[in-house]
Design an enzyme around this catalytic site. Sequence first.
Site, PDB file in Angstrom:
ATOM      1  N   HIS A   1      44.678  44.616  79.467  1.00  0.00           N
ATOM      2  CA  HIS A   1      45.080  45.666  80.362  1.00  0.00           C
ATOM      3  C   HIS A   1      46.594  45.528  80.931  1.00  0.00           C
ATOM      4  O   HIS A   1      47.174  46.701  81.348  1.00  0.00           O
ATOM      5  CB  HIS A   1      44.182  45.683  81.680  1.00  0.00           C
ATOM      6  CG  HIS A   1      42.869  46.059  81.263  1.00  0.00           C
ATOM      7  ND1 HIS A   1      41.932  45.131  81.637  1.00  0.00           N
ATOM      8  CD2 HIS A   1      42.371  47.004  80.989  1.00  0.00           C
ATOM      9  CE1 HIS A   1      40.671  45.668  81.264  1.00  0.00           C
ATOM     10  NE2 HIS A   1      40.864  46.946  81.101  1.00  0.00           N
TER      11      HIS A   1
ATOM     12  N   ARG B   1      44.964  52.988  85.980  1.00  0.00           N
ATOM     13  CA  ARG B   1      44.652  51.588  86.566  1.00  0.00           C
ATOM     14  C   ARG B   1      45.426  50.724  87.131  1.00  0.00           C
ATOM     15  O   ARG B   1      44.832  49.773  87.948  1.00  0.00           O
ATOM     16  CB  ARG B   1      43.593  51.168  85.270  1.00  0.00           C
ATOM     17  CG  ARG B   1      42.442  52.160  85.106  1.00  0.00           C
ATOM     18  CD  ARG B   1      41.271  51.636  84.243  1.00  0.00           C
ATOM     19  NE  ARG B   1      41.493  51.387  82.974  1.00  0.00           N
ATOM     20  CZ  ARG B   1      40.746  50.891  81.821  1.00  0.00           C
ATOM     21  NH1 ARG B   1      39.434  50.406  82.360  1.00  0.00           N
ATOM     22  NH2 ARG B   1      41.140  50.463  80.701  1.00  0.00           N
TER      23      ARG B   1
ATOM     24  N   ASP C   1      32.407  55.241  77.434  1.00  0.00           N
ATOM     25  CA  ASP C   1      32.522  54.045  78.330  1.00  0.00           C
ATOM     26  C   ASP C   1      32.753  54.638  79.662  1.00  0.00           C
ATOM     27  O   ASP C   1      33.856  55.170  80.077  1.00  0.00           O
ATOM     28  CB  ASP C   1      33.611  52.936  77.546  1.00  0.00           C
ATOM     29  CG  ASP C   1      33.744  51.826  78.611  1.00  0.00           C
ATOM     30  OD1 ASP C   1      33.379  51.614  79.559  1.00  0.00           O
ATOM     31  OD2 ASP C   1      34.381  50.896  78.022  1.00  0.00           O
TER      32      ASP C   1
ATOM     33  N   GLU D   1      27.942  53.852  78.296  1.00  0.00           N
ATOM     34  CA  GLU D   1      27.860  52.519  78.623  1.00  0.00           C
ATOM     35  C   GLU D   1      28.645  52.139  80.189  1.00  0.00           C
ATOM     36  O   GLU D   1      29.353  53.197  80.513  1.00  0.00           O
ATOM     37  CB  GLU D   1      29.208  51.967  77.666  1.00  0.00           C
ATOM     38  CG  GLU D   1      29.409  50.586  77.941  1.00  0.00           C
ATOM     39  CD  GLU D   1      30.437  50.045  76.649  1.00  0.00           C
ATOM     40  OE1 GLU D   1      31.221  49.200  77.015  1.00  0.00           O
ATOM     41  OE2 GLU D   1      30.139  50.286  75.786  1.00  0.00           O
TER      42      GLU D   1
ATOM     43  N   GLU E   1      29.693  43.988  80.340  1.00  0.00           N
ATOM     44  CA  GLU E   1      30.835  43.270  80.069  1.00  0.00           C
ATOM     45  C   GLU E   1      31.426  42.748  81.585  1.00  0.00           C
ATOM     46  O   GLU E   1      32.072  41.612  81.645  1.00  0.00           O
ATOM     47  CB  GLU E   1      31.884  44.293  79.668  1.00  0.00           C
ATOM     48  CG  GLU E   1      32.573  45.220  80.549  1.00  0.00           C
ATOM     49  CD  GLU E   1      33.725  45.897  80.072  1.00  0.00           C
ATOM     50  OE1 GLU E   1      34.892  45.807  80.556  1.00  0.00           O
ATOM     51  OE2 GLU E   1      33.276  47.080  79.323  1.00  0.00           O
TER      52      GLU E   1
ATOM     53  N   HIS F   1      31.458  42.810  74.344  1.00  0.00           N
ATOM     54  CA  HIS F   1      32.794  43.248  74.871  1.00  0.00           C
ATOM     55  C   HIS F   1      33.901  42.431  73.991  1.00  0.00           C
ATOM     56  O   HIS F   1      34.003  41.366  73.905  1.00  0.00           O
ATOM     57  CB  HIS F   1      32.966  43.046  76.280  1.00  0.00           C
ATOM     58  CG  HIS F   1      34.294  43.885  76.856  1.00  0.00           C
ATOM     59  ND1 HIS F   1      35.180  43.341  77.311  1.00  0.00           N
ATOM     60  CD2 HIS F   1      34.532  45.094  76.731  1.00  0.00           C
ATOM     61  CE1 HIS F   1      36.082  44.014  77.721  1.00  0.00           C
ATOM     62  NE2 HIS F   1      35.647  45.149  77.413  1.00  0.00           N
TER      63      HIS F   1
ATOM     64  N   GLU G   1      32.579  45.112  68.490  1.00  0.00           N
ATOM     65  CA  GLU G   1      33.494  46.015  69.079  1.00  0.00           C
ATOM     66  C   GLU G   1      34.948  45.448  68.753  1.00  0.00           C
ATOM     67  O   GLU G   1      35.310  44.399  68.685  1.00  0.00           O
ATOM     68  CB  GLU G   1      33.409  46.090  70.488  1.00  0.00           C
ATOM     69  CG  GLU G   1      34.494  47.050  71.142  1.00  0.00           C
ATOM     70  CD  GLU G   1      34.287  46.923  72.810  1.00  0.00           C
ATOM     71  OE1 GLU G   1      34.971  47.958  73.349  1.00  0.00           O
ATOM     72  OE2 GLU G   1      33.714  45.907  73.317  1.00  0.00           O
TER      73      GLU G   1
END
EC number: 4.2.1.90
Length: 405
Positions: free
Chosen positions: A33, A59, A226, A252, A280, A329, A349
């Site tokens: 992130h 975020r 998601d 999800e 996750e 995840h 994924e």
Amino acid sequence: MENIMTLPKIKQVRAWFTGGATAEKGAGGGDYHDQGANHWIDDHIATPMSKYRDYEQSRQSFGINVLGTLVVEVEAENGQTGFAVSTAGEMGCFIVEKHLNRFIEGKCVSDIKLIHDQMLSATLYYSGSGGLVMNTISCVDLALWDLFGKVVGLPVYKLLGGAVRDEIQFYATGARPDLAKEMGFIGGKMPTHWGPHDGDAGIRKDAAMVADMREKCGEDFWLMLDCWMSQDVNYATKLAHACAPYNLKWIEECLPPQQYEGYRELKRNAPVGMMVTSGEHHGTLQSFRTLSETGIDIMQPDVGWCGGLTTLVEIAAIAKSRGQLVVPHGSSVYSHHAVITFTNTPFSEFLMTSPDCSTMRPQFDPILLNEPVPVNGRIHKSVLDKPGFGVELNRDCNLKRPYSH
């Protein structure tokens, strides 16, 4: 009698960090992130903080990238080293160097389960149900598996019993499923951008996004949403039904991790044929057992957050006993070596970390060297045929070791 290989003991464990609130921003790596500006992963994605307008757009505005990357390295008496990365940063370094080291050093490199249980048991009084402490334990566990594989000269997946399929096929998580289809992925998972505080208008906007991508991608390409813990049961149920005409494959992580009754209700009321998935942000084996009992279709542990590879194998067994899938995840090589040995993981994924999802960037770039990426949406098991996890640490990443012992 045949000679049995003598395994070395662990001489030292060391912990570094990069990125996060106390280092350079946008470092990427284990904390994926922690990206620079104009990146899809930080562009008005619905979160539990979205109901506060000051934290709705980004975020990073509420601190999703404050932890940074933790790097744990374990060195054997013969000089061989293993390492792993996760999301725990400088605080994870403290836990490793000042607490967990006593359970690691002096043990045989094969004593992974013993070390794992001692780390879990010794941190119960401050680990809660996961989070930072479990991220740190996970990183140590992965480093131990990497070292063991390098000492015996085998890839981790062979230490787990070997592959059950020749290749791993992937779906892509990112803002552009249409580009993912062109790259050969089997599906695309998009983040939602709106939540309960936006009312029915939010549902219409996210459903319209799914409809648009369905038109661009055709009838058979998988599309998923998601929701990143940002919804309540009523909103999630309405969104699922609004997306049903566009053949949404699954919805999800609509709810916060511990809302088990909510997941049970959501699964009961979701459109027939649409899967409900989560996991996750669950951080203990016990929480996955309870999550499994809700009847959801896919459990999605992060191997860098749930307790490491040792716990992931146990979670997969719980899921298998109930006829559920386990699709971790996205965790790059740390997942690849596990899922290719799981009979209940038919796909995996891949998290798109390029800013606009248009190129194939390794997930943990730049901290790992030789990190594989899917080719035409797939990775063949032969790509994993290197000792340990098959990657090397990029020591040019301005690593800091704030503690020692």
